[in-house]
Design a protein around this motif. Structure first.
Motif, PDB file in Angstrom:
ATOM      1  N   MET A  66      25.663  29.970  35.291  1.00 53.93           N
ATOM      2  CA  MET A  66      25.232  30.657  36.514  1.00 53.93           C
ATOM      3  C   MET A  66      24.046  31.772  36.063  1.00 53.93           C
ATOM      4  N   GLU A  67      22.945  31.559  36.669  1.00 55.09           N
ATOM      5  CA  GLU A  67      21.745  32.277  36.360  1.00 55.09           C
ATOM      6  C   GLU A  67      21.802  33.459  37.447  1.00 55.09           C
ATOM      7  N   ASN A  68      20.655  34.326  36.876  1.00 55.89           N
ATOM      8  CA  ASN A  68      20.604  35.528  37.491  1.00 55.89           C
ATOM      9  C   ASN A  68      21.772  36.277  38.263  1.00 55.89           C
ATOM     10  N   GLN A  69      22.565  36.588  37.118  1.00 49.75           N
ATOM     11  CA  GLN A  69      23.654  37.632  37.109  1.00 49.75           C
ATOM     12  C   GLN A  69      23.536  38.805  36.747  1.00 49.75           C
ATOM     13  N   ARG A  70      23.730  39.837  37.545  1.00 49.38           N
ATOM     14  CA  ARG A  70      23.459  41.402  37.144  1.00 49.38           C
ATOM     15  C   ARG A  70      24.892  42.048  37.225  1.00 49.38           C
ATOM     16  N   ILE A  71      25.083  42.891  36.058  1.00 52.47           N
ATOM     17  CA  ILE A  71      26.263  43.731  35.894  1.00 52.47           C
ATOM     18  C   ILE A  71      25.731  44.948  35.841  1.00 52.47           C
ATOM     19  N   TYR A  72      26.433  46.179  36.418  1.00 52.21           N
ATOM     20  CA  TYR A  72      26.327  47.653  36.422  1.00 52.21           C
ATOM     21  C   TYR A  72      27.384  48.063  35.934  1.00 52.21           C
ATOM     22  N   MET A  73      27.553  49.346  35.415  1.00 55.55           N
ATOM     23  CA  MET A  73      28.626  50.171  35.385  1.00 55.55           C
ATOM     24  C   MET A  73      28.437  51.521  35.665  1.00 55.55           C
ATOM     25  N   THR A  74      29.391  52.249  36.043  1.00 53.30           N
ATOM     26  CA  THR A  74      29.316  53.608  36.161  1.00 53.30           C
ATOM     27  C   THR A  74      30.912  54.398  35.748  1.00 53.30           C
ATOM     28  N   HIS A  75      30.880  55.553  35.505  1.00 52.16           N
ATOM     29  CA  HIS A  75      32.137  56.377  35.360  1.00 52.16           C
ATOM     30  C   HIS A  75      32.740  56.371  36.928  1.00 52.16           C
ATOM     31  N   TYR A  76      34.091  56.494  37.064  1.00 48.48           N
ATOM     32  CA  TYR A  76      34.632  56.357  38.231  1.00 48.48           C
ATOM     33  C   TYR A  76      35.949  57.425  38.258  1.00 48.48           C
ATOM     34  N   TYR A  77      36.030  57.923  39.532  1.00 44.36           N
ATOM     35  CA  TYR A  77      37.393  58.725  39.575  1.00 44.36           C
ATOM     36  C   TYR A  77      38.223  58.912  40.783  1.00 44.36           C
ATOM     37  N   ASN A  78      38.111  57.626  41.543  1.00 48.36           N
ATOM     38  CA  ASN A  78      38.845  57.532  42.766  1.00 48.36           C
ATOM     39  C   ASN A  78      40.060  56.679  42.254  1.00 48.36           C
ATOM     40  N   SER A  79      41.021  56.789  42.918  1.00 48.14           N
ATOM     41  CA  SER A  79      42.253  55.985  42.640  1.00 48.14           C
ATOM     42  C   SER A  79      42.421  54.680  43.317  1.00 48.14           C
ATOM     43  N   ASP A  80      41.560  54.202  44.409  1.00 48.64           N
ATOM     44  CA  ASP A  80      41.744  53.288  45.186  1.00 48.64           C
ATOM     45  C   ASP A  80      40.581  53.096  46.033  1.00 48.64           C
ATOM     46  N   TYR A  81      40.369  51.605  46.591  1.00 46.40           N
ATOM     47  CA  TYR A  81      39.430  51.249  47.368  1.00 46.40           C
ATOM     48  C   TYR A  81      40.013  51.388  48.978  1.00 46.40           C
ATOM     49  N   THR A  82      39.095  52.202  49.616  1.00 44.63           N
ATOM     50  CA  THR A  82      39.973  52.202  51.101  1.00 44.63           C
ATOM     51  C   THR A  82      39.009  51.919  52.000  1.00 44.63           C
ATOM     52  N   THR A  83      39.403  51.426  53.297  1.00 40.83           N
ATOM     53  CA  THR A  83      38.578  50.996  54.386  1.00 40.83           C
ATOM     54  C   THR A  83      37.080  51.751  54.532  1.00 40.83           C
ATOM     55  N   SER A  84      37.193  52.941  53.896  1.00 43.70           N
ATOM     56  CA  SER A  84      35.638  53.706  53.939  1.00 43.70           C
ATOM     57  C   SER A  84      35.053  53.544  52.637  1.00 43.70           C
ATOM     58  N   THR A  85      35.495  52.754  51.769  1.00 42.69           N
ATOM     59  CA  THR A  85      34.918  52.663  50.443  1.00 42.69           C
ATOM     60  C   THR A  85      34.819  51.262  50.042  1.00 42.69           C
ATOM     61  N   ASP A  86      34.997  50.257  51.136  1.00 40.28           N
ATOM     62  CA  ASP A  86      34.814  48.784  50.629  1.00 40.28           C
ATOM     63  C   ASP A  86      33.395  48.316  51.112  1.00 40.28           C
ATOM     64  N   ASN A  87      32.373  49.337  50.903  1.00 41.41           N
ATOM     65  CA  ASN A  87      31.072  48.862  51.161  1.00 41.41           C
ATOM     66  C   ASN A  87      30.316  48.514  49.627  1.00 41.41           C
ATOM     67  N   TYR A  88      29.128  47.875  50.049  1.00 41.88           N
ATOM     68  CA  TYR A  88      28.160  47.537  48.716  1.00 41.88           C
ATOM     69  C   TYR A  88      27.838  48.865  48.240  1.00 41.88           C
ATOM     70  N   PRO A  89      27.945  48.984  46.481  1.00 47.13           N
ATOM     71  CA  PRO A  89      27.685  50.435  46.176  1.00 47.13           C
ATOM     72  C   PRO A  89      26.183  50.407  46.219  1.00 47.13           C
ATOM     73  N   ALA A  90      25.735  51.725  45.843  1.00 45.40           N
ATOM     74  CA  ALA A  90      24.467  52.038  45.581  1.00 45.40           C
ATOM     75  C   ALA A  90      24.215  51.926  44.138  1.00 45.40           C
ATOM     76  N   VAL A  91      23.933  50.506  43.834  1.00 42.51           N
ATOM     77  CA  VAL A  91      23.735  50.402  42.292  1.00 42.51           C
ATOM     78  C   VAL A  91      22.446  50.903  41.723  1.00 42.51           C
ATOM     79  N   SER A  92      21.490  51.376  42.304  1.00 40.30           N
ATOM     80  CA  SER A  92      20.679  52.285  41.861  1.00 40.30           C
ATOM     81  C   SER A  92      20.948  53.669  40.965  1.00 40.30           C
TER      82      SER A  92
END
Length: 559
Positions: A82-108
């Motif tokens: 699989m070519e052109n794969q991108r991985i991002y990381m960040t620190h995180y402090y929520n305990s769940d993905y809710t219906t309001s946080t199931d969005n595409y993240p701001a990877v910038s």
């Protein structure tokens, strides 16, 4: 307050000594293929997180530099790119993905840690070396975002071992275009392995395949293992039938976690092997010796071997697979579209193996292993080609003769690898001496000498089509592999009568290749001769009779 603390910790990071180690989270054995990535989609993204408590329980509670991550592939897969794969990381402090946080993240706002090609092999852990290490500060969770921007949907994608979480810890979205819309929340989070630079020799490796003490292992097996930490740069391998092992491979350096044994193994034999990981600090200690035992020889030694396809299907020890005719053939071990049907498409008890030659197919039907003992063996079978789902000739359909791309071939190989070079005879409509469209709907008997093909072999029947045109059925029936019956000469008889002892004496010349002679008699020269004896000699006596008698001698290769 939490964000202010994060900034302060990041400021102090430059003077903190980063801890070293290997941290695995997740022990589940379930399988899914959506997170971190779904290969059978053109594009996609996923995000998933691990809480501060989970990281701490795994041992990553302090500042840690993550240099590699690994995911646990569950099934057998080889060189899935699989070519052109991108991985991002960040620190995180929520305990769940809710219906309001199931969005595409701001990877910038995330740290991009990888941008490149990932090659999946399995089963086992597949490591990804981060092009930019991630400095985890401790006291927070960790979120990973994976983007698949390959643009290609590839069949047979990898599946991953997962551990189900109590809350929604994963979100994914796939499609034919890269979409930043909301994704699907799931709790099946992939098992993961975070790796940081080593500070000591590596621990012993763990066996993958063959499993320790496994039996019935194939003679074409590979040796596969995983390291369990310490970021090894290579391994020392010992392998043999002795214990400790050394008589086949002794202290060979292996770069990777797979060793291709250079020869086929013996049947019914126990083998031993040992792998010792190495890194900059030295070799691992106390590495175990593993073992496995190969299965019995599956080859057929009693001939003639016949298969008429009248019984259960697939017949015993026959296999099938898909694979485009190439060098080599990449085998896909699934239903090849060969199936049991009525011979010549005429309803009855006489069955055959049939494949519909239409559209896009590349199906193989493969015999058991057969021990071809000498160059006198032959393969025989009946072959027929008719209009789809009826017994008419293919010319009865207006499109029946248009299959210029259609082909049928017989291949013979060692049964472990296949290639177009294994073709021993082919019927096609594009220039071969045997024309596929000329095969009659009533069937034709085919004989193929097996000279030069001795040893343990498998015979494959291939049918292929690459486009939609002709729609025909191809059948094989009455498969036979046998030693050819030699053509023997006709003995010249001398018959004498001993009136004193009332005996008839028959003598004849020895015939080259004969091991026995069948004696027949009849009361008239044009009558039905009856077998009266089979002898190894060239002389035969019997009591004289007042009636006339006629005799003939038939030389035979049978003993």
């Amino acid at each position: 307050m939490k964000q202010a603390l994060l900034v302060a910790i990041l400021t102090l990071l430059s003077i903190c000594m980063l801890s070293a180690g290997d941290y695995r989270i997740g022990t589940g054995t379930g399988t899914q293929n959506k997170v971190p990535v779904y290969g059978y989609a053109n594009y996609g993204w996923s995000k998933f997180f691990f809480s501060e408590d989970e990281l701490a329980t795994a041992g990553m509670s302090d500042a840690t530099q993550i240099t590699k991550i690994a995911f646990q592939v569950s099934g057998s897969i080889s060189n899935y790119i699989m070519e052109n794969q991108r991985i991002y990381m960040t620190h995180y402090y929520n305990s769940d993905y809710t219906t309001s946080t199931d969005n595409y993240p701001a990877v910038s706002t995330y740290n991009q840690v990888f941008n490149g090609t990932v090659v999946w092999n399995g089963p086992g852990w597949v490591e990804i070396e981060l092009s930019t290490p991630f400095n985890y500060v401790g006291q927070y969770g960790l979120e990973i975002v994976w983007e698949d921007r390959d643009g290609i949907a590839i069949g047979g994608p990898p599946s991953f071992r997962y551990t189900q979480t109590s809350g929604y810890t994963c979100v994914y979205k796939n499609g034919t275009t890269f979409s930043t819309g909301d994704g699907t929340r799931v709790k099946n989070r992939p098992n993961i392995w975070f790796m940081s630079p080593p500070t000591d020799v590596p621990p012993p490796a763990e066996v993958v395949t063959p499993a320790d003490a496994a039996t019935e292992v194939g003679i074409g097996t590979h040796l596969v293992w995983n390291h369990t930490g310490g970021d090894p740069d290579y391994y020392k391998l010992w392998f043999g039938t002795d214990n400790p092992p050394s008589n086949l491979v002794a202290a060979q350096n292996v770069y990777g976690n797979v060793f291709d044994i250079p020869q086929y193994l013996d049947y019914n034999t126990t083998y031993y092997w040992r792998v010792v990981p190495h890194n900059d600090f030295g070799f691992a200690f106390d590495c175990p010796v593993w073992s496995f035992t190969t299965g019995p020889d599956p080859a057929i030694y009693t001939f003639p071997y016949t298969q008429d396809f009248d019984g259960s299907y697939l017949p015993d020890r026959w296999i099938e697979f898909l694979g485009t005719m190439a060098d080599p053939i990449v085998i896909n071990p699934v239903d090849s579209q060969w199936q049991q049907d009525d011979w010549l498409n005429i309803a009855g008890t006489d069955k055959a193996a049939r494949i519909n030659v239409y559209s896009t197919i590349a199906g193989y039907l493969v015999s058991p292993f057969l021990n071809i003992a000498n160059d006198d063996f032959v393969l025989e079978f009946d072959l027929a080609y008719m209009d789809y789902d009826n017994s008419n000739p293919i010319s009865s359909d207006p499109n029946g003769l248009t299959g210029v791309d259609d082909r049928f071939a017989v291949l013979i190989s060692d049964g472990f690898t296949w290639s177009s070079t294994n073709i021993v005879r082919e019927w096609n409509n594009s220039g071969s001496p045997d024309v596929l469209n000329d095969v009659p709907n009533t069937g034709v008997h085919v004989t193929i000498p097996l000279a030069g093909l001795t040893g343990s072999k498998r015979i494959a029947f291939y049918a292929g089509s690459t486009t939609i045109n002709a729609d025909n059925d191809l059948m094989i029936n009455n498969f036979v592999v046998r030693e050819a019956v030699p053509t023997l000469g006709i003995p010249e008889l001398l018959i004498t009568r001993d009136d004193v002892n009332n005996l008839i004496s028959i003598t004849w010349n020895a015939i080259t290749g004969a091991n026995s002679y069948q004696v027949y008699s009849c009361s008239s020269p044009d009558g039905t001769y009856e077998l009266i004896d089979t002898i190894p000699d060239t002389h035969y006596e019997l009591s004289a009779s007042p009636n006339r008698a006629f005799f003939k001698i038939v030389a035979s290769s049978e003993r």
